[in-house]
Structures are given as structure tokens and as C-alpha cells.
Design a protein around this motif. Structure first.
Motif, PDB file in Angstrom:
ATOM      1  N   LEU A   1      -8.141   4.985   4.406  1.00  0.00           N
ATOM      2  CA  LEU A   1      -7.451   3.991   3.578  1.00  0.00           C
ATOM      3  C   LEU A   1      -6.082   4.554   3.209  1.00  0.00           C
ATOM      4  N   ILE A   2      -5.044   3.731   3.386  1.00  0.00           N
ATOM      5  CA  ILE A   2      -3.694   4.139   2.956  1.00  0.00           C
ATOM      6  C   ILE A   2      -3.278   3.213   1.817  1.00  0.00           C
ATOM      7  N   ILE A   3      -2.819   3.807   0.726  1.00  0.00           N
ATOM      8  CA  ILE A   3      -2.364   2.996  -0.409  1.00  0.00           C
ATOM      9  C   ILE A   3      -0.868   3.227  -0.606  1.00  0.00           C
ATOM     10  N   CYS A   4      -0.129   2.121  -0.675  1.00  0.00           N
ATOM     11  CA  CYS A   4       1.299   2.175  -1.020  1.00  0.00           C
ATOM     12  C   CYS A   4       1.504   1.316  -2.253  1.00  0.00           C
ATOM     13  N   GLY A   5       2.675   1.471  -2.881  1.00  0.00           N
ATOM     14  CA  GLY A   5       3.023   0.571  -3.970  1.00  0.00           C
ATOM     15  C   GLY A   5       3.553  -0.732  -3.392  1.00  0.00           C
ATOM     16  N   ARG A   6       3.577  -1.781  -4.237  1.00  0.00           N
ATOM     17  CA  ARG A   6       4.124  -3.067  -3.776  1.00  0.00           C
ATOM     18  C   ARG A   6       5.597  -2.909  -3.399  1.00  0.00           C
ATOM     19  N   ASN A   7       6.315  -2.153  -4.223  1.00  0.00           N
ATOM     20  CA  ASN A   7       7.708  -1.843  -3.906  1.00  0.00           C
ATOM     21  C   ASN A   7       8.139  -0.630  -4.726  1.00  0.00           C
ATOM     22  N   SER A   8       9.300  -0.094  -4.356  1.00  0.00           N
ATOM     23  CA  SER A   8       9.821   1.025  -5.140  1.00  0.00           C
ATOM     24  C   SER A   8      10.692   0.468  -6.259  1.00  0.00           C
ATOM     25  N   ALA A   9      10.865   1.275  -7.310  1.00  0.00           N
ATOM     26  CA  ALA A   9      11.674   0.806  -8.434  1.00  0.00           C
ATOM     27  C   ALA A   9      13.160   0.901  -8.133  1.00  0.00           C
ATOM     28  N   ASP A  10      13.553   1.685  -7.111  1.00  0.00           N
ATOM     29  CA  ASP A  10      14.990   1.798  -6.825  1.00  0.00           C
ATOM     30  C   ASP A  10      15.408   0.943  -5.615  1.00  0.00           C
ATOM     31  N   GLY A  11      14.904   1.256  -4.433  1.00  0.00           N
ATOM     32  CA  GLY A  11      15.279   0.487  -3.243  1.00  0.00           C
ATOM     33  C   GLY A  11      14.727  -0.928  -3.311  1.00  0.00           C
ATOM     34  N   ASP A  12      13.460  -1.047  -3.746  1.00  0.00           N
ATOM     35  CA  ASP A  12      12.859  -2.337  -4.106  1.00  0.00           C
ATOM     36  C   ASP A  12      12.723  -3.317  -2.941  1.00  0.00           C
ATOM     37  N   THR A  13      12.693  -2.823  -1.697  1.00  0.00           N
ATOM     38  CA  THR A  13      12.604  -3.794  -0.592  1.00  0.00           C
ATOM     39  C   THR A  13      11.172  -4.275  -0.361  1.00  0.00           C
ATOM     40  N   GLY A  14      10.192  -3.442  -0.675  1.00  0.00           N
ATOM     41  CA  GLY A  14       8.805  -3.797  -0.374  1.00  0.00           C
ATOM     42  C   GLY A  14       8.528  -3.774   1.128  1.00  0.00           C
TER      43      GLY A  14
ATOM     44  N   LEU B   1      -0.063   3.825 -10.009  1.00  0.00           N
ATOM     45  CA  LEU B   1      -1.283   3.012 -10.118  1.00  0.00           C
ATOM     46  C   LEU B   1      -2.157   3.193  -8.876  1.00  0.00           C
ATOM     47  N   GLY B   2      -1.508   3.235  -7.714  1.00  0.00           N
ATOM     48  CA  GLY B   2      -2.252   3.424  -6.455  1.00  0.00           C
ATOM     49  C   GLY B   2      -2.974   4.753  -6.441  1.00  0.00           C
ATOM     50  N   LEU B   3      -2.307   5.772  -6.952  1.00  0.00           N
ATOM     51  CA  LEU B   3      -2.921   7.103  -6.971  1.00  0.00           C
ATOM     52  C   LEU B   3      -4.128   7.112  -7.925  1.00  0.00           C
ATOM     53  N   VAL B   4      -3.944   6.529  -9.112  1.00  0.00           N
ATOM     54  CA  VAL B   4      -5.046   6.512 -10.082  1.00  0.00           C
ATOM     55  C   VAL B   4      -6.255   5.781  -9.468  1.00  0.00           C
ATOM     56  N   ARG B   5      -5.972   4.662  -8.767  1.00  0.00           N
ATOM     57  CA  ARG B   5      -7.088   3.922  -8.157  1.00  0.00           C
ATOM     58  C   ARG B   5      -7.739   4.752  -7.040  1.00  0.00           C
ATOM     59  N   ALA B   6      -6.930   5.445  -6.257  1.00  0.00           N
ATOM     60  CA  ALA B   6      -7.484   6.272  -5.174  1.00  0.00           C
ATOM     61  C   ALA B   6      -8.433   7.322  -5.752  1.00  0.00           C
ATOM     62  N   VAL B   7      -8.019   7.940  -6.845  1.00  0.00           N
ATOM     63  CA  VAL B   7      -8.863   8.975  -7.458  1.00  0.00           C
ATOM     64  C   VAL B   7     -10.151   8.335  -8.008  1.00  0.00           C
ATOM     65  N   GLU B   8     -10.016   7.138  -8.585  1.00  0.00           N
ATOM     66  CA  GLU B   8     -11.211   6.443  -9.086  1.00  0.00           C
ATOM     67  C   GLU B   8     -12.187   6.112  -7.951  1.00  0.00           C
ATOM     68  N   LEU B   9     -11.639   5.853  -6.756  1.00  0.00           N
ATOM     69  CA  LEU B   9     -12.505   5.458  -5.630  1.00  0.00           C
ATOM     70  C   LEU B   9     -13.253   6.633  -5.012  1.00  0.00           C
ATOM     71  N   LYS B  10     -12.828   7.846  -5.353  1.00  0.00           N
ATOM     72  CA  LYS B  10     -13.537   9.023  -4.828  1.00  0.00           C
ATOM     73  C   LYS B  10     -14.960   9.016  -5.347  1.00  0.00           C
ATOM     74  N   ASP B  11     -15.892   9.185  -4.418  1.00  0.00           N
ATOM     75  CA  ASP B  11     -17.283   8.979  -4.801  1.00  0.00           C
ATOM     76  C   ASP B  11     -18.144  10.201  -4.519  1.00  0.00           C
ATOM     77  N   SER B  12     -17.665  11.080  -3.632  1.00  0.00           N
ATOM     78  CA  SER B  12     -18.459  12.267  -3.320  1.00  0.00           C
ATOM     79  C   SER B  12     -17.505  13.454  -3.146  1.00  0.00           C
ATOM     80  N   PRO B  13     -18.045  14.695  -3.221  1.00  0.00           N
ATOM     81  CA  PRO B  13     -17.166  15.869  -3.074  1.00  0.00           C
ATOM     82  C   PRO B  13     -16.469  15.916  -1.716  1.00  0.00           C
ATOM     83  N   ASP B  14     -17.012  15.194  -0.721  1.00  0.00           N
ATOM     84  CA  ASP B  14     -16.368  15.174   0.598  1.00  0.00           C
ATOM     85  C   ASP B  14     -15.159  14.241   0.633  1.00  0.00           C
ATOM     86  N   ASP B  15     -15.088  13.332  -0.333  1.00  0.00           N
ATOM     87  CA  ASP B  15     -13.946  12.406  -0.334  1.00  0.00           C
ATOM     88  C   ASP B  15     -12.673  13.172  -0.687  1.00  0.00           C
TER      89      ASP B  15
END
Ligand SMILES: Cc1cc2nc3c(=O)[nH]c(=O)nc-3n(C[C@H](O)[C@H](O)[C@H](O)COP(=O)(O)OP(=O)(O)OC[C@H]3O[C@@H](n4cnc5c(N)ncnc54)[C@H](O)[C@@H]3O)c2cc1C
Length: 278
Positions: A112-125, A40-54
Motif C-alpha cells: 500500500l502506498i499512501i500520499c497526501g491529497r496535495n502539498s501545502a506549497d506546490g499544491d498541484t495534487g 495524516l497519511g503516516l498516522v493512518r499507516a501506523v494505525e493500520l499496522k497489525d502485526s510485528p511483521d508489518d
């Protein structure tokens, strides 16, 4: 504007197995996927790209197999990918993982750095907040919405709290941990995958990050796994089907009342130590 997304390539949850002797998750031979919140973070990052320099760069620490996850991310629109992979990193706990990731991120200098809320395996957040702390950056957790301000100098995020929703604005650079709602769950199609397969990840070793290897791996990990055990769910799993909401609520209340009566009876019977599961 440069956005870095941290992506953990995790074993598919339904297929996870444990090595009870070594106290680790068995990863070999288990199919893996991009950690769902990172996707989800990756999809949002790609959506936030606004110019060819991004630029969107996706970074993962893991064994060479994590390359498959990075290819998925490039197929979905990441411009570059970086894989931190080295035997010296084996056995890293969340702090040692965060150290390696933060050193790799420092080389990238993202806005901007995007991480997930937590991982599905270790799950510590823990990894997202730890990276922010190590890099001296502000950190927004549990963001279900993430936008850039009109002048592009800050982020505006809606974060989920125990009390409700909090809207925060924070100047860049910042690290944001994202959760459901931040973007649609997308998967690459065959064409996108074929295009991405020609773009290999840049490989980074522990020595590329620091001359002091003692901060990584088991040596650099102040925590350890003492024991792992399976907790068997003991719920009856009763489904209330074809009921109106009122009927369902009444039936649920009846079940709870019966359960309370059973527990109270069991409590007052000195010979009874076992309770029927709900
Ligand atoms: C003593 C100890 C030894 C361990 N040894 C091993 C081992 O030998 N092999 C092993 O695989 N695991 C090992 N682990 C587990 C490993 O430390 C965690 O998998 C790792 O630190 C990530 O923590 P987490 O899964 O709780 O991630 P979380 O903190 O829940 O993840 C939050 C977010 O951080 C980012 N993130 C987390 N991990 C990564 C990553 N690797 N790359 C990129 N982004 C990431 C993602 O955006 C993710 O959504 C060990 C743990 C301990 C405590």
C-alpha cells in the motif's frame, strides 16, 4: 504488509516567500514541517499496522533538511525512512519528482502506498496519481477514510467527490491519496523525538535509482514556471458576529443584494471601471 508513505517536507505556509527572478519558492532559512496531509497519511499507516511483521516506511525527496521531517515521522511510528537527495534532482517538476519517487518505491515493493491529497506549497495534487500511473497501480484519490478488508488483501476507502462520498474497495497493491478525516493530527512528544533522532534515514541518490539521469531535474521536466505573482485578496472580510443563523443569512443576503446593485450601476456607467470590493 508493507506500507510506504510519501512525505514532502514543506515550508510553513505563513512563512513562504518567493524568488521572483528564479521563479522558485525560497526554502533556505524558512522553517518547514511535514506536509499536513502526509502527516495524516503516516498516522493512518501506523494505525493500520497489525502485526510485528508489518512495516511502515516513509519516503521523501528533497534536500538534506528533509531529514528533520523524516525524524518526525519515525517518532510517530514509522519503522524506517528513506531520503532521496541529489543535486541531479534540483529543478524537478511534478513528473520528474514522481519518476524519482516511483523508482524508489519500486525498490521497496510496498503493498500500500499512501500520499497526501496535495502539498501545502506546490499544491498541484499531481504527484500521487503520477506515481500510480508510472507504477501501473490503481489509485484512489481524496480518501477521508481508509481501512483494510478483513482478509487484508484489499483496501476499503471512502473518497470525497463533488457529488458526495464514494466507497471503494480495491485489491492491493494500490496507491491512496488521503485527506482530512483519515486520521487524527498527531505530533511527536520529546521522548518520541529523542528515540527517533538515533535512527537515520537511508539516503538514496539519483544514480541509485537509474543510470539515466536525464529523466530527473530540469532536463527531465516537461513543464516550467513561466511567471509567479502574488494575488492580493480584495475581500472586505465582514464578520457577522453574535447573530442567529437566520439573522446572519439575512445580513449576508442584504450585503450580496447591495453588492449586486453596485455592480449593476457600475456596469451601466460607461465611465466607471472600478468596483468596490466585497
Ligand atoms: C519546472 C519546475 C521546476 C521546479 N523546480 C523545483 C526546485 O528546483 N526545487 C523544488 O523544491 N521544487 C521545484 N519545483 C516544484 C516541484 O516540482 C514540486 O514541489 C514537486 O513536484 C511536488 O509537487 P507538489 O508540491 O505540487 O505536490 P503534490 O502533487 O500536491 O503532492 C501530493 C503528494 O505527493 C507526495 N509528494 C509530493 N512531493 C513529494 C516529495 N518531494 N517527496 C515525497 N513525497 C512527495 C506527498 O504525499 C504529497 O502529499 C519545480 C516545479 C516545476 C514545475
Amino acid at each position: 504488509m508493507k506500507i510506504a508513505v510519501c512525505m514532502k517536507y514543506v515550508p510553513i505556509i505563513a512563512r513562504i516567500q518567493f524568488d521572483y527572478e528564479a521563479k522558485t519558492i525560497i526554502r533556505e532559512g524558512v522553517p518547514s514541517e511535514v506536509n499536513p496531509f502526509d502527516l495524516l497519511g503516516l498516522v493512518r499507516a501506523v494505525e493500520l499496522k497489525d502485526s510485528p511483521d508489518d512495516e511502515v516506511v516513509v519516503i521523501s525527496m528533497g534536500p538534506p533538511g528533509a531529514n528533520e521531517g523524516l525524524t518526525n515521522c519515525v517518532a510517530l511510528g514509522a519503522d524506517r525512512s528513506v531520503l532521496i537527495t541529489d543535486r541531479a534532482l534540483a529543478g524537478s517538476d511534478t513528473l520528474a519528482t514522481s519518476r524519482a519517487l516511483s523508482l524508489a518505491l519500486q525498490r521497496e515493493k510496498p503493498d500500500l502506498i499512501i500520499c497526501g491529497r496535495n502539498s501545502a506549497d506546490g499544491d498541484t495534487g499531481q504527484v500521487g496519481p503520477e506515481i500510480a500511473e508510472l507504477m501501473g497501480l490503481p489509485h484512489i484519490s481524496s480518501a477521508r477514510k481508509l481501512d483494510l478488508s478483513d482478509d487484508g488483501k484489499s483496501v476499503v476507502a471512502e473518497r470525497i467527490t463533488d457529488e458526495g462520498i464514494q466507497t471503494l474497495q480495491c485489491d492491493l497493491p494500490v496507491l491512496v491519496c488521503v485527506t482530512e478525516g483519515v486520521a487524527p493530527e498527531l505530533y511527536p512528544n520529546r521522548e518520541q523525538m529523542e528515540r527517533a533522532e538515533g535512527i537515520s534515514a537511508e539516503e538514496v541518490t539519483a544514480a541509485d535509482l537509474s543510470a539515466d539521469l536525464s529523466q530527473f531535474g530540469l532536463e527531465g521536466s516537461p513543464t516550467w514556471v513561466d511567471e509567479i505573482r502574488l494575488v492580493e485578496p480584495n475581500r472586505l472580510g465582514v464578520f457577522l458576529e453574535d447573530a442567529t443563523p437566520e439573522d446572519a443569512a439575512k445580513q449576508a443576503a442584504d450585503v450580496l443584494r447591495r453588492r449586486l446593485a453596485e455592480l449593476t450601476a457600475a456596469d451601466s456607467d460607461p465611465d466607471s471601471w472600478s468596483c468596490p470590493p466585497l
